[in-house]
Enzyme design. Sequence first.
Site, PDB file in Angstrom:
ATOM      1  N   HIS A  49      -1.141  -2.178   6.289  1.00 37.86           N
ATOM      2  CA  HIS A  49      -0.687  -1.199   7.283  1.00 37.86           C
ATOM      3  C   HIS A  49       0.078  -1.863   8.420  1.00 37.86           C
ATOM      4  O   HIS A  49       0.005  -1.429   9.572  1.00 37.86           O
ATOM      5  CB  HIS A  49      -1.859  -0.389   7.843  1.00 37.86           C
ATOM      6  CG  HIS A  49      -2.345   0.687   6.918  1.00 37.86           C
ATOM      7  ND1 HIS A  49      -3.006   1.811   7.361  1.00 37.86           N
ATOM      8  CD2 HIS A  49      -2.273   0.812   5.569  1.00 37.86           C
ATOM      9  CE1 HIS A  49      -3.318   2.580   6.322  1.00 37.86           C
ATOM     10  NE2 HIS A  49      -2.884   1.985   5.234  1.00 37.86           N
ATOM     11  N   GLU A 109      -1.063  10.482   0.886  1.00 39.69           N
ATOM     12  CA  GLU A 109      -2.411   9.927   0.892  1.00 39.69           C
ATOM     13  C   GLU A 109      -2.781   9.430   2.281  1.00 39.69           C
ATOM     14  O   GLU A 109      -3.931   9.580   2.721  1.00 39.69           O
ATOM     15  CB  GLU A 109      -2.505   8.778  -0.120  1.00 39.69           C
ATOM     16  CG  GLU A 109      -3.910   8.222  -0.326  1.00 39.69           C
ATOM     17  CD  GLU A 109      -4.251   7.048   0.592  1.00 39.69           C
ATOM     18  OE1 GLU A 109      -5.407   6.589   0.549  1.00 39.69           O
ATOM     19  OE2 GLU A 109      -3.359   6.590   1.349  1.00 39.69           O
ATOM     20  N   GLU A 110      -1.822   8.849   2.979  1.00 38.65           N
ATOM     21  CA  GLU A 110      -2.108   8.186   4.243  1.00 38.65           C
ATOM     22  C   GLU A 110      -2.437   9.152   5.380  1.00 38.65           C
ATOM     23  O   GLU A 110      -2.932   8.741   6.427  1.00 38.65           O
ATOM     24  CB  GLU A 110      -0.920   7.306   4.662  1.00 38.65           C
ATOM     25  CG  GLU A 110      -0.588   6.173   3.693  1.00 38.65           C
ATOM     26  CD  GLU A 110      -1.641   5.065   3.680  1.00 38.65           C
ATOM     27  OE1 GLU A 110      -2.644   5.197   4.400  1.00 38.65           O
ATOM     28  OE2 GLU A 110      -1.450   4.092   2.949  1.00 38.65           O
ATOM     29  N   ASP A 161       0.853  -1.181   0.000  1.00 40.81           N
ATOM     30  CA  ASP A 161       0.000   0.000   0.000  1.00 40.81           C
ATOM     31  C   ASP A 161       0.888   1.231   0.000  1.00 40.81           C
ATOM     32  O   ASP A 161       1.387   1.629   1.048  1.00 40.81           O
ATOM     33  CB  ASP A 161      -0.909  -0.035   1.232  1.00 40.81           C
ATOM     34  CG  ASP A 161      -1.883   1.110   1.296  1.00 40.81           C
ATOM     35  OD1 ASP A 161      -2.082   1.791   0.271  1.00 40.81           O
ATOM     36  OD2 ASP A 161      -2.452   1.348   2.376  1.00 40.81           O
TER      37      ASP A 161
END
Length: 339
Positions: free
Chosen positions: A316, A205-206, A173
């Site tokens: 994650h 993005e996170e 990711d």
Amino acid sequence: MKLKRLKELCELPGISGFEERVSSYIMEVVKEKVDSVWTDTVGNLIAVRKGNGKSSKRLMLLAHTDEVGLMVKKINEDGTLSFTNIGGVDPRVLIGKKVLVGENLTPGVIGFEAIHTQDPSSLLKTPNMNKLKIYLGYSRKEEASEKHRIGDPVSFDTPYKEIGDYAVAKSFDDRTGCEVLMRVLESLDEKAVDFDVYFAWVVQEEVGLRGSGVAAKQIKPDVALVFENTTAGDNPELPEYRWATSLGKGPVLTFAHSGLVLDKKILDTIVETAKNNSIEFQYKSRIAGGTDAARLAKVMAGVPSGVISTPSRYIHSPTSVINVNDFLKVVELATRLVN
């Protein structure tokens, strides 16, 4: 090894705000394959491959370069480092994990009180992240302060490994999405499509979908496809009703997620393309979480978008797992859609 470049991408450190190594790697690969390429003020890497001029439409393909991780928030008297999370990180996945700290990638380990000295009633409780510390071999604050400072990035130290049809890494990711864009670009080497294709490898993005809106305002796309890595809920320890997606069942198509219902015309086009090319796919059955498509819907007049993802177990965390064939089918579907 089936996916050598994905291995190299996944092993690069690049938490939110520190994506430079990832962007530089991608730049070296794509700079000779595009008509123009630039890095904007927030760190997005944007490239364009011109079409044959038959259409004035612009297609944007997007993936994010950042990964979740940690950041140093305090240097302790004993030389250990306290930290906070950058992006969604469960403290339960951190205990005993190896990490790389700072721009020099100093190796360390996240320590916690040994099981022998803990109160038995606390063993099954989630540890407070404030109680976790990074040990790097220093014994005094002054020693650690010579090499580290508040705000240093901390990334997981996980070598990429393939085991049969599966692969393990720290940052699928969204390095899977980054690699999808690179492969689609390479598929255009011998062919010009009717429209201009923009490739956006975006940042942060996170921590709030920051980079995608900035990229869209520069590109002004008519439509966008977001390539992501998403939760595979088929963990052996979870009941089936909680499964969002499954490994080995192909690309994941999103019809809705937190903050957005995806454009139906685009979703229908993706589904039709998959069916016409005998590409097995699956829908994401849970709408928790979000993607850059939610940001794109709120910039300019709104950019209609589709989301296609590679499913990943233990997302994650320092050790997420994908099925290599799922990823390759995402590449095939993306290539069919663009070409």
